[in-house]
Design a protein around this motif. Structure first.
Motif, PDB file in Angstrom:
ATOM      1  N   ASP A  69      96.731  30.760 -17.839  1.00 60.61           N
ATOM      2  CA  ASP A  69      96.157  29.813 -19.049  1.00 60.61           C
ATOM      3  C   ASP A  69      96.239  30.277 -20.116  1.00 60.61           C
ATOM      4  OD1 ASP A  69      94.703  27.845 -20.054  1.00 60.61           O
ATOM      5  OD2 ASP A  69      93.295  27.588 -18.444  1.00 60.61           O
ATOM      6  N   PRO A  70      96.630  29.618 -21.150  1.00 61.85           N
ATOM      7  CA  PRO A  70      96.429  30.330 -22.564  1.00 61.85           C
ATOM      8  C   PRO A  70      95.073  30.374 -23.180  1.00 61.85           C
ATOM      9  CG  PRO A  70      97.572  28.262 -22.868  1.00 61.85           C
ATOM     10  CD  PRO A  70      97.539  28.624 -21.360  1.00 61.85           C
ATOM     11  N   GLU A  71      94.265  29.494 -22.441  1.00 65.30           N
ATOM     12  CA  GLU A  71      92.464  29.268 -22.845  1.00 65.30           C
ATOM     13  C   GLU A  71      91.967  30.495 -22.362  1.00 65.30           C
ATOM     14  OE1 GLU A  71      91.547  26.596 -24.775  1.00 65.30           O
ATOM     15  OE2 GLU A  71      93.590  25.957 -24.897  1.00 65.30           O
ATOM     16  N   ASP A  72      92.399  31.056 -21.357  1.00 64.72           N
ATOM     17  CA  ASP A  72      91.714  32.413 -20.965  1.00 64.72           C
ATOM     18  C   ASP A  72      92.166  33.454 -21.082  1.00 64.72           C
ATOM     19  OD1 ASP A  72      89.814  30.517 -19.650  1.00 64.72           O
ATOM     20  OD2 ASP A  72      90.926  30.222 -17.930  1.00 64.72           O
ATOM     21  N   ARG A  73      92.112  34.001 -22.321  1.00 64.83           N
ATOM     22  CA  ARG A  73      93.056  35.292 -22.764  1.00 64.83           C
ATOM     23  C   ARG A  73      92.170  36.030 -23.823  1.00 64.83           C
ATOM     24  NH1 ARG A  73      98.074  32.963 -25.935  1.00 64.83           N
ATOM     25  NH2 ARG A  73      97.042  32.496 -27.990  1.00 64.83           N
ATOM     26  N   SER A  74      92.636  37.409 -23.655  1.00 59.23           N
ATOM     27  CA  SER A  74      92.126  38.112 -24.895  1.00 59.23           C
ATOM     28  C   SER A  74      93.597  38.712 -25.484  1.00 59.23           C
ATOM     29  CB  SER A  74      91.380  39.528 -24.076  1.00 59.23           C
ATOM     30  OG  SER A  74      90.366  38.905 -23.484  1.00 59.23           O
ATOM     31  N   GLU A  75      93.468  38.674 -26.737  1.00 57.98           N
ATOM     32  CA  GLU A  75      94.698  38.972 -27.422  1.00 57.98           C
ATOM     33  C   GLU A  75      94.440  40.613 -27.861  1.00 57.98           C
ATOM     34  OE1 GLU A  75      95.899  36.300 -30.514  1.00 57.98           O
ATOM     35  OE2 GLU A  75      96.003  34.602 -29.054  1.00 57.98           O
ATOM     36  N   VAL A  76      95.792  41.207 -28.074  1.00 56.19           N
ATOM     37  CA  VAL A  76      95.523  42.763 -28.600  1.00 56.19           C
ATOM     38  C   VAL A  76      96.833  42.842 -29.481  1.00 56.19           C
ATOM     39  CG1 VAL A  76      96.732  43.869 -26.770  1.00 56.19           C
ATOM     40  CG2 VAL A  76      95.163  45.009 -28.103  1.00 56.19           C
ATOM     41  N   GLU A  77      96.705  43.864 -30.403  1.00 56.31           N
ATOM     42  CA  GLU A  77      97.882  43.990 -31.232  1.00 56.31           C
ATOM     43  C   GLU A  77      98.192  45.402 -31.020  1.00 56.31           C
ATOM     44  OE1 GLU A  77      99.251  44.410 -36.012  1.00 56.31           O
ATOM     45  OE2 GLU A  77      97.815  42.725 -35.362  1.00 56.31           O
ATOM     46  N   LEU A  78      99.454  45.950 -30.964  1.00 55.32           N
ATOM     47  CA  LEU A  78      99.907  47.233 -30.619  1.00 55.32           C
ATOM     48  C   LEU A  78     101.491  47.336 -31.168  1.00 55.32           C
ATOM     49  CD1 LEU A  78      99.300  47.439 -26.764  1.00 55.32           C
ATOM     50  CD2 LEU A  78      98.022  48.479 -28.451  1.00 55.32           C
ATOM     51  N   HIS A  79     101.330  48.232 -32.229  1.00 57.84           N
ATOM     52  CA  HIS A  79     102.510  48.617 -32.980  1.00 57.84           C
ATOM     53  C   HIS A  79     103.145  47.366 -33.575  1.00 57.84           C
ATOM     54  CE1 HIS A  79     103.296  52.659 -31.817  1.00 57.84           C
ATOM     55  NE2 HIS A  79     103.441  52.430 -30.456  1.00 57.84           N
ATOM     56  N   GLY A  80     102.068  46.508 -34.092  1.00 61.29           N
ATOM     57  CA  GLY A  80     102.301  45.161 -35.074  1.00 61.29           C
ATOM     58  C   GLY A  80     102.929  44.021 -34.136  1.00 61.29           C
ATOM     59  N   ARG A  81     102.670  44.110 -32.855  1.00 63.52           N
ATOM     60  CA  ARG A  81     103.402  43.019 -31.917  1.00 63.52           C
ATOM     61  C   ARG A  81     102.159  42.486 -31.278  1.00 63.52           C
ATOM     62  NH1 ARG A  81     108.622  43.234 -28.596  1.00 63.52           N
ATOM     63  NH2 ARG A  81     107.833  41.019 -28.322  1.00 63.52           N
ATOM     64  N   GLU A  82     101.906  41.276 -30.873  1.00 60.79           N
ATOM     65  CA  GLU A  82     100.821  40.581 -30.427  1.00 60.79           C
ATOM     66  C   GLU A  82     100.988  40.629 -28.826  1.00 60.79           C
ATOM     67  OE1 GLU A  82      98.041  39.395 -31.379  1.00 60.79           O
ATOM     68  OE2 GLU A  82      98.300  39.933 -33.595  1.00 60.79           O
ATOM     69  N   TYR A  83     100.036  41.016 -28.070  1.00 62.52           N
ATOM     70  CA  TYR A  83     100.101  41.046 -26.711  1.00 62.52           C
ATOM     71  C   TYR A  83      98.962  40.371 -26.278  1.00 62.52           C
ATOM     72  CZ  TYR A  83     103.602  44.417 -27.068  1.00 62.52           C
ATOM     73  OH  TYR A  83     104.959  45.198 -27.318  1.00 62.52           O
ATOM     74  N   VAL A  84      98.864  39.894 -24.737  1.00 61.98           N
ATOM     75  CA  VAL A  84      97.805  39.093 -24.118  1.00 61.98           C
ATOM     76  C   VAL A  84      97.249  40.019 -23.078  1.00 61.98           C
ATOM     77  CG1 VAL A  84      97.052  37.067 -23.132  1.00 61.98           C
ATOM     78  CG2 VAL A  84      98.449  36.949 -25.001  1.00 61.98           C
ATOM     79  N   LEU A  85      96.111  40.207 -22.940  1.00 66.71           N
ATOM     80  CA  LEU A  85      95.484  40.964 -21.821  1.00 66.71           C
ATOM     81  C   LEU A  85      94.906  39.963 -20.643  1.00 66.71           C
ATOM     82  CD1 LEU A  85      94.927  44.241 -20.658  1.00 66.71           C
ATOM     83  CD2 LEU A  85      92.894  43.995 -21.951  1.00 66.71           C
ATOM     84  N   LEU A  86      95.231  40.173 -19.597  1.00 59.60           N
ATOM     85  CA  LEU A  86      94.716  39.277 -18.304  1.00 59.60           C
ATOM     86  C   LEU A  86      94.364  40.266 -17.209  1.00 59.60           C
ATOM     87  CD1 LEU A  86      98.045  36.960 -18.222  1.00 59.60           C
ATOM     88  CD2 LEU A  86      95.795  36.300 -19.399  1.00 59.60           C
ATOM     89  N   ARG A  87      93.487  39.486 -16.615  1.00 57.03           N
ATOM     90  CA  ARG A  87      93.249  40.315 -15.410  1.00 57.03           C
ATOM     91  C   ARG A  87      94.231  39.467 -14.130  1.00 57.03           C
ATOM     92  NH1 ARG A  87      88.138  41.893 -13.597  1.00 57.03           N
ATOM     93  NH2 ARG A  87      86.714  42.094 -15.419  1.00 57.03           N
ATOM     94  N   GLU A  88      94.720  40.390 -13.074  1.00 55.73           N
ATOM     95  CA  GLU A  88      95.549  39.854 -12.002  1.00 55.73           C
ATOM     96  C   GLU A  88      95.242  38.225 -11.516  1.00 55.73           C
ATOM     97  OE1 GLU A  88      98.138  41.463  -8.517  1.00 55.73           O
ATOM     98  OE2 GLU A  88      96.238  42.178  -8.770  1.00 55.73           O
ATOM     99  N   ARG A  89      93.808  38.246 -11.485  1.00 56.51           N
ATOM    100  CA  ARG A  89      93.273  36.973 -10.791  1.00 56.51           C
ATOM    101  C   ARG A  89      93.610  35.714 -11.978  1.00 56.51           C
ATOM    102  NH1 ARG A  89      87.262  38.720 -11.059  1.00 56.51           N
ATOM    103  NH2 ARG A  89      86.718  38.119 -13.309  1.00 56.51           N
ATOM    104  N   ASP A  90      93.888  35.931 -13.193  1.00 58.96           N
ATOM    105  CA  ASP A  90      93.955  35.175 -14.059  1.00 58.96           C
ATOM    106  C   ASP A  90      95.383  34.633 -14.171  1.00 58.96           C
ATOM    107  OD1 ASP A  90      91.237  34.903 -14.648  1.00 58.96           O
ATOM    108  OD2 ASP A  90      91.670  36.517 -16.427  1.00 58.96           O
ATOM    109  N   VAL A  91      96.458  35.239 -13.310  1.00 57.79           N
ATOM    110  CA  VAL A  91      97.835  35.046 -13.255  1.00 57.79           C
ATOM    111  C   VAL A  91      98.061  34.138 -12.376  1.00 57.79           C
ATOM    112  CG1 VAL A  91     100.382  35.708 -12.648  1.00 57.79           C
ATOM    113  CG2 VAL A  91      98.751  37.216 -14.084  1.00 57.79           C
ATOM    114  N   HIS A  92      98.563  32.748 -12.469  1.00 59.41           N
ATOM    115  CA  HIS A  92      98.694  31.552 -11.652  1.00 59.41           C
ATOM    116  C   HIS A  92     100.186  31.793 -10.700  1.00 59.41           C
ATOM    117  CE1 HIS A  92      95.295  29.460 -13.128  1.00 59.41           C
ATOM    118  NE2 HIS A  92      95.684  29.683 -14.458  1.00 59.41           N
TER     119      HIS A  92
END
Length: 108
Positions: A69-92
């Motif tokens: 669910d893209p509403e429940d996410r935390s974004e992080v930038e590493l080496h100029g690229r955007e990533y999303v950090l999730l908990r395993e339980r947030d993966v459907h």
């Protein structure tokens, strides 16, 4: 070049780091109609590729395509690229192969 393998991060606990598949925003329907990013829709899940997993993650491996669910996410930038950090339980869901090489295939 795949820079995901060289990320300067070690994930902890049940965390999954994913890279979004495709660009967010406008998309096309199966008939080729362009749907703008501002179009109002119901809650829509997104696909991403797992690029790293923490030591307590059991159902997801790096390289898996995951649905979240893209509403429940935390974004992080590493080496100029955007990533999303999730908990395993947030993966459907984790994408499965459509047809296995030694099986008869799936019928819908």
């Amino acid at each position: 070049m795949n820079d995901d393998a060289k990320l300067p991060i070690r994930l902890l606990h049940d965390r999954v780091l994913v890279r979004l598949d495709g660009a967010e925003g406008e998309r096309r329907s199966s008939a080729g109609i362009v749907i703008p990013a501002t179009a109002s829709m119901g809650r829509r899940l997104s696909w991403a590729t797992a690029v790293g997993v923490g030591p307590n993650v059991r159902s997801v491996a790096a390289g898996d395509r995951v649905l979240f669910d893209p509403e429940d996410r935390s974004e992080v930038e590493l080496h100029g690229r955007e990533y999303v950090l999730l908990r395993e339980r947030d993966v459907h869901a984790v994408a499965a192969e459509r047809v296995e090489s030694d099986g008869i295939g799936l019928y819908l």
